[in-house]
Scaffold this motif. Structure first.
Motif, mmCIF file in Angstrom:
data_model
loop_
_atom_site.group_PDB
_atom_site.id
_atom_site.type_symbol
_atom_site.label_atom_id
_atom_site.label_comp_id
_atom_site.label_asym_id
_atom_site.label_seq_id
_atom_site.Cartn_x
_atom_site.Cartn_y
_atom_site.Cartn_z
ATOM 1 N N PHE A 1 -2.524 0.769 0.325
ATOM 2 C CA PHE A 1 -2.530 -0.616 0.801
ATOM 3 C C PHE A 1 -1.109 -1.152 0.729
ATOM 4 N N GLY A 2 -0.745 -1.926 1.688
ATOM 5 C CA GLY A 2 0.597 -2.526 1.650
ATOM 6 C C GLY A 2 1.085 -2.888 3.038
ATOM 7 N N GLN A 3 2.251 -3.483 3.038
ATOM 8 C CA GLN A 3 2.893 -3.919 4.273
ATOM 9 C C GLN A 3 3.226 -2.703 5.141
ATOM 10 N N SER B 1 5.784 0.386 4.343
ATOM 11 C CA SER B 1 5.985 0.433 2.885
ATOM 12 C C SER B 1 5.780 1.837 2.311
ATOM 13 N N LYS C 1 2.767 3.894 2.990
ATOM 14 C CA LYS C 1 1.348 4.262 2.741
ATOM 15 C C LYS C 1 1.059 5.662 3.280
ATOM 16 N N ALA D 1 -1.078 0.920 -4.170
ATOM 17 C CA ALA D 1 -0.395 -0.180 -3.483
ATOM 18 C C ALA D 1 1.048 0.245 -3.231
ATOM 19 N N VAL E 1 4.836 -0.719 -1.773
ATOM 20 C CA VAL E 1 5.720 -1.850 -1.478
ATOM 21 C C VAL E 1 7.112 -1.342 -1.122
ATOM 22 N N GLU F 1 6.025 -10.318 1.789
ATOM 23 C CA GLU F 1 4.884 -9.393 1.954
ATOM 24 C C GLU F 1 4.661 -8.563 0.691
ATOM 25 N N THR F 2 5.767 -8.209 0.036
ATOM 26 C CA THR F 2 5.638 -7.431 -1.210
ATOM 27 C C THR F 2 4.898 -8.246 -2.261
ATOM 28 N N THR G 1 1.337 -8.357 -1.420
ATOM 29 C CA THR G 1 0.665 -7.087 -1.768
ATOM 30 C C THR G 1 0.453 -6.981 -3.278
ATOM 31 N N TYR H 1 -2.298 -9.227 -4.355
ATOM 32 C CA TYR H 1 -3.547 -8.627 -3.834
ATOM 33 C C TYR H 1 -3.993 -7.455 -4.722
#
Ligand code: ADP
Ligand code: MG
Length: 648
Positions: A108-110, A113, A115, A337, A339, A348-349, A352, A355
Motif C-alpha cells: 500500500f502506498g503512493q 513508492s 509497491k 506500506a 513510502v 502522500e507519505t 500513507t 493510514y
C-alpha cells in the motif's frame, strides 16, 4: 544475508505468538524506498529517518516537530530485497497457509513508492527477460521458500494459482488467454466473496509458477506518467491455493486442508494534478482512488469498536469485496506500506503512514477452515472414531484369517468387512441346525439299536424254546428229565439263560460272552434228543451244534473258561447270523410271512427280517405245542412281536 534483528523483537516472531487468538491485528511493516537517481539529481533531502528498526521519524520541511510512527518493522532504503523478505513475516504467513489459513500480503502506498518493486522486483527489462535473482521481490522468494517447504513436508500437497486484476472497477483474469473480459464477483456463505469463472491453474514446480506470474505481469495494465515510468494502473491479486492432506489422515475420504496465500499489489493513490494524468489515465486514476477510498473507509469503520459490529461497506468496491476476509474476517493479513523519502511526496507519505498505523489496529479472527468431520457434534465425532477403530481391527483380523486378503482390492476388502458379521451369524445358525439334526439322528439310531437288541433276544429265546418243545414231544420210551436250563432265570448281564445247566454252556448273544459250547461232552446227557440219538457222522445229535452254530472245536472239550480267540470268533459269527438279512433255517425250514406281517421298524434291514423270523418261530412253537397238548391254534390277531411268549 543475515537478518537484521531489532531490540524490540522480530516482527515475524510477533505473528508466531499465535494468530489463532480471538483478535489478531493486521501486521504492518514499512518500507522506505531509496532516493531515486532523479531525486538525488534534484538534490532532494529525505524527510524520513529511521529510529531503531520499528520507528520512523518524519521531519516536516518547515521545521515543525517530528512525528513518529511505529510499525512492526521499518525497513529503510538500505535494506535489500532479501532483508525485506526475511523481516516482513511473510514466511509465517506461508506456514499458516499450509495449515489451512487464508493469508494476505498487500502493499500500500503512493504511486511510485515501490509497491510493485517490493513484491515482484523492478519492471522487466524486456519481453521474457526475468528479474535478476538478487532483485526478486517478496513473491518470488516466497514461492521458492514455499515449494521447498512443501518438498520437505512429506505430505501430498496440491498447489494452484490464480491471477487477476481490478482495472477500472472490472475484474479481469490475467491467466486467461484472449481478450480480457470482466468477471463477476459473487458471494456465498461458504466462500464469501469470490470471482466467478476465474482460471485456477495447477502447478508443480517453481519454474511453472514463475511463468504464470510473468504471464500475469505482462498482461497487467501499466502506464507511464511523471511519477512512475511503469505505473501499475490496476490492483493485482495473485493467489496460491494450497491443498494439503493431513498426516496421518484421519480418514482416507477426509477432504484436504485448503489454505490460501494471496499477494495484492495495489495501484497507488495519486493526485491527478501531480501525475498530470489526462483522458484514460485520469479515468484510471479516479477508479484507483475510488477503490482505495472505499478501502480506507472500511478500515476506518473496522477500527471503530462500536461500528465494527455493524455493517462494513465491503460491497462499495471490487477491491474491498475481495479483501473483506483479509481485513475483517478470518484471514491473517500483512500490510507492507511503501513510502517515498522525497520531501515532495511528504503529504502522500504522511497520509500513507497514518493510514498504515490505523490499519495495524484492525483486528481479524483467524480461523482455519474446518473439515466436515470437525463440524460434526462431539457425539458423532466419537462414534466415527469408534467405528474407524473397529474398522481397523476388522481389517487386521481379515488380514490374519486370509493372508491373501491384503492383496484384495479396496472394494473387495470393504465388501468383506461389511459382510463379515452377517456371514458369521449365518454360519452360527447353520452350525446350530446341524448340531440338532445330528443329535436327532443319534437318538433314532440308539432307539433302533435297542429295538434290534430286543428282537434278537426274543428270536433267540424262541429258538431255545422251540428246541425244548421239540425234545419234549418226540416219542421217548422213558421219562426224560426236564432240561434245567429251560426254567433257569436269565442272568442280569446275559439276557438269555444258558441252553443247559452245564457250566460250559454259557454264551450270551448280546454281550457275546460264550454261554454254550457246542462240543460239550455233557450236553448229550442233559439235553433231550430232538433228531434222534445218532447222526450220519456218528455223533450224538445232542452233541451236534445247530446249523447256525459255529463249527465245533474238539480242543475246547475241556472247560476253558478263559475266552480264547476262537470263542470270540464264534460269538461274532453267531451274532452276524442273527443279524443277517437271510433267515437261517433252524431245523425245519421257516415259513416266510407276508411282507407286512411285522411292524416297520427303524434301524436298517435286519430289524424287519428279525421280526419276520420271530413271527415264524412263534408259529413253529405254537404248532409244536398244539401237536403235543392238542391245544387249539391261537387267533391271528394275537400274533404280535410284543406279545408275552407262551410258556414252553
Ligand atoms: P509503485 O508500484 O508503488 O507505483 P514501483 O514499484 O513501480 O512503484 O517503483 C517505482 C520505481 O522505483 C521503479 O522504477 C522501481 O524500480 C523503483 N524502486 C522502487 N523501490 C525501490 C527500491 N527499494 N530500490 C530500488 N529501486 C526501487
Ligand atoms: Mg505498482
Amino acid at each position: 544475508m543475515e537478518e537484521r534483528g531489532s531490540p524490540d523483537g522480530d516482527p515475524a516472531r510477533s505473528l508466531e505468538q499465535g494468530p489463532e487468538g480471538p483478535e489478531t491485528p493486521i501486521q504492518v511493516v514499512l518500507r522506505v524506498r531509496p532516493m531515486s537517481a532523479a531525486e538525488l539529481r534534484r538534490g532532494e533531502q529525505s524527510a524520513l529517518h529511521c529510529s531503531g528498526t520499528r520507528t520512523l521519524q518524519v521531519s516536516p520541511p518547515g521545521g515543525g516537530p517530528d512525528v513518529a510512527f511505529r510499525f512492526g518493522a521499518v525497513l529503510d532504503g538500505a535494506r535489500t530485497q532479501e532483508d525485506v523478505f526475511r523481516a516482513c513475516g511473510v514466511r509465517r504467513l506461508g506456514e499458516l497457509a499450509l495449515r489451512g489459513f487464508s493469508c494476505t500480503v498487500f502493499t500500500f502506498g503512493q504511486t511510485g513508492s515501490g509497491k510493485t518493486y517490493t513484491l515482484t522486483g523492478p519492471p522487466p527489462q524486456g519481453e521474457g527477460v526475468p528479474v535478476p535473482p538478487n532483485l526478486a521481490g517478496i513473491m518470488q522468494r516466497t514461492f521458492a521458500w514455499l515449494l521447498d517447504r512443501v518438498r520437505h513436508l512429506g505430505a501430498p500437497v496440491t498447489l494452484r494459482a490464480s491471477y487477476l486484476e481490478i482495472y477500472n472497477e472490472q475484474v479481469r483474469d490475467l491467466l486467461s488467454l484472449g481478450a480480457p473480459r470482466p468477471l463477476p464477483v459473487r458471494w456465498n456463505k461458504t466462500q464469501g466473496f469470490y470471482v466467478e469463472q476465474l482460471r485456477v491453474v495447477e502447478f508443480g514446480s517453481l519454474g511453472a509458477l514463475m511463468e504464470l506470474m510473468q504471464m500475469g505481469l505482462s498482461r497487467r495494465r501499466s502506464s507511464a506518467h511523471s511519477l512512475n515510468q511503469a505505473s501499475s494502473r490496476s490492483h493485482a491479486l495473485l493467489t496460491l491455493y494450497i491443498s494439503r492432506q493431513t498426516m496421518p489422515p484421519v480418514d482416507p475420504g477426509e477432504p484436504p486442508v485448503g489454505g490460501k496465500l494471496c499477494f495484492v499489489d495495489l495501484a497507488g493513490s495519486e493526485k491527478v494534478a501531480a501525475t498530470g494524468s489526462r483522458g484514460e489515465l485520469m479515468l484510471e486514476a479516479n477508479s484507483i482512488n475510488r477503490s482505495l477510498l472505499a478501502l480506507g473507509h472500511c478500515i476506518s469503520l473496522l477500527l471503530d469498536p462500536q461500528r465494527k459490529q455493524s455493517h462494513i461497506p465491503f460491497r462499495d468496491s471490487k477491491l474491498t469485496k475481495l479483501l473483506a476476509d483479509s481485513l475483517g474476517g478470518h484471514g491473517v493479513t500483512l500490510m507492507v506500506a511503501c513510502v517515498s523519502p522525497s520531501v515532495q511526496c511528504l503529504p502522500e507519505t504522511l497520509s500513507t503512514l497514518r493510514y498504515a498505523s490505523r490499519a495495524q489496529r484492525v483486528t481479524t479472527r483467524p480461523q482455519a477452515p474446518k473439515s466436515p468431520m470437525a463440524k460434526q457434534p462431539q457425539r458423532l465425532e466419537m462414534e466415527i472414531r469408534q467405528l474407524q477403530e473397529e474398522n481397523r481391527c476388522l481389517r487386521s483380523q481379515l488380514g490374519q484369517v486370509h493372508p491373501k486378503a491384503s492383496g484384495l482390492s479396496g472394494a473387495r476388502v470393504a465388501w468383506a468387512q461389511r459382510n463379515l458379521y452377517g456371514m458369521l451369524q449365518e454360519f452360527m445358525l447353520e452350525n446350530e441346525r446341524l448340531r440338532k439334526e445330528k443329535s436327532q439322528l443319534q437318538s433314532s439310531r440308539d432307539q433302533a439299536r435297542d429295538e434290534q437288541r430286543v428282537l434278537a433276544q426274543q428270536v433267540h429265546e424262541l429258538e431255545r424254546r422251540l428246541l425244548c418243545a421239540c425234545s419234549l414231544h418226540l416219542p421217548n420210551p422213558g421219562p426224560a428229565p426236564p432240561c434245567p436250563c429251560v426254567m433257569a432265570p436269565a442272568r442280569p448281564c446275559h439276557a438269555l439263560p444258558p441252553l443247559c445247566s452245564c457250566p460250559c454252556c454259557h454264551l450270551c448273544p448280546l454281550c457275546r460272552a460264550p454261554l454254550a459250547h457246542w462240543a460239550c461232552p455233557h450236553r448229550g446227557l442233559q439235553l433231550p434228543q430232538v433228531f434222534g440219538p445218532k447222526t450220519p457222522g456218528g455223533l450224538a445229535l445232542s452233541a451236534q451244534p445247530p446249523p447256525w452254530a459255529p463249527p465245533c472245536n474238539p480242543d475246547s472239550a475241556e472247560f476253558p473258561r478263559e475266552r480264547s480267540h476262537s470263542d470270540w470268533t464264534r460269538t461274532r459269527v453267531l451274532a452276524e447270523m442273527l443279524m443277517r438279512e437271510e433267515v437261517v433255517p433252524s431245523a425245519p425250514p421257516l415259513p416266510m410271512g407276508p411282507p407286512d406281517a411285522s411292524p416297520v421298524l427303524r434301524g436298517g434291514a435286519a430289524v424287519p427280517n428279525l421280526a419276520r423270523r420271530l413271527e415264524a418261530l412263534r408259529d413253529q412253537i405254537g404248532s409244536s405245542l398244539r401237536r403235543g397238548r392238542s391245544q387249539p391254534p391261537p387267533s391271528e390277531g394275537t400274533r404280535s412281536p410284543s406279545r408275552v411268549l407262551p410258556p414252553c
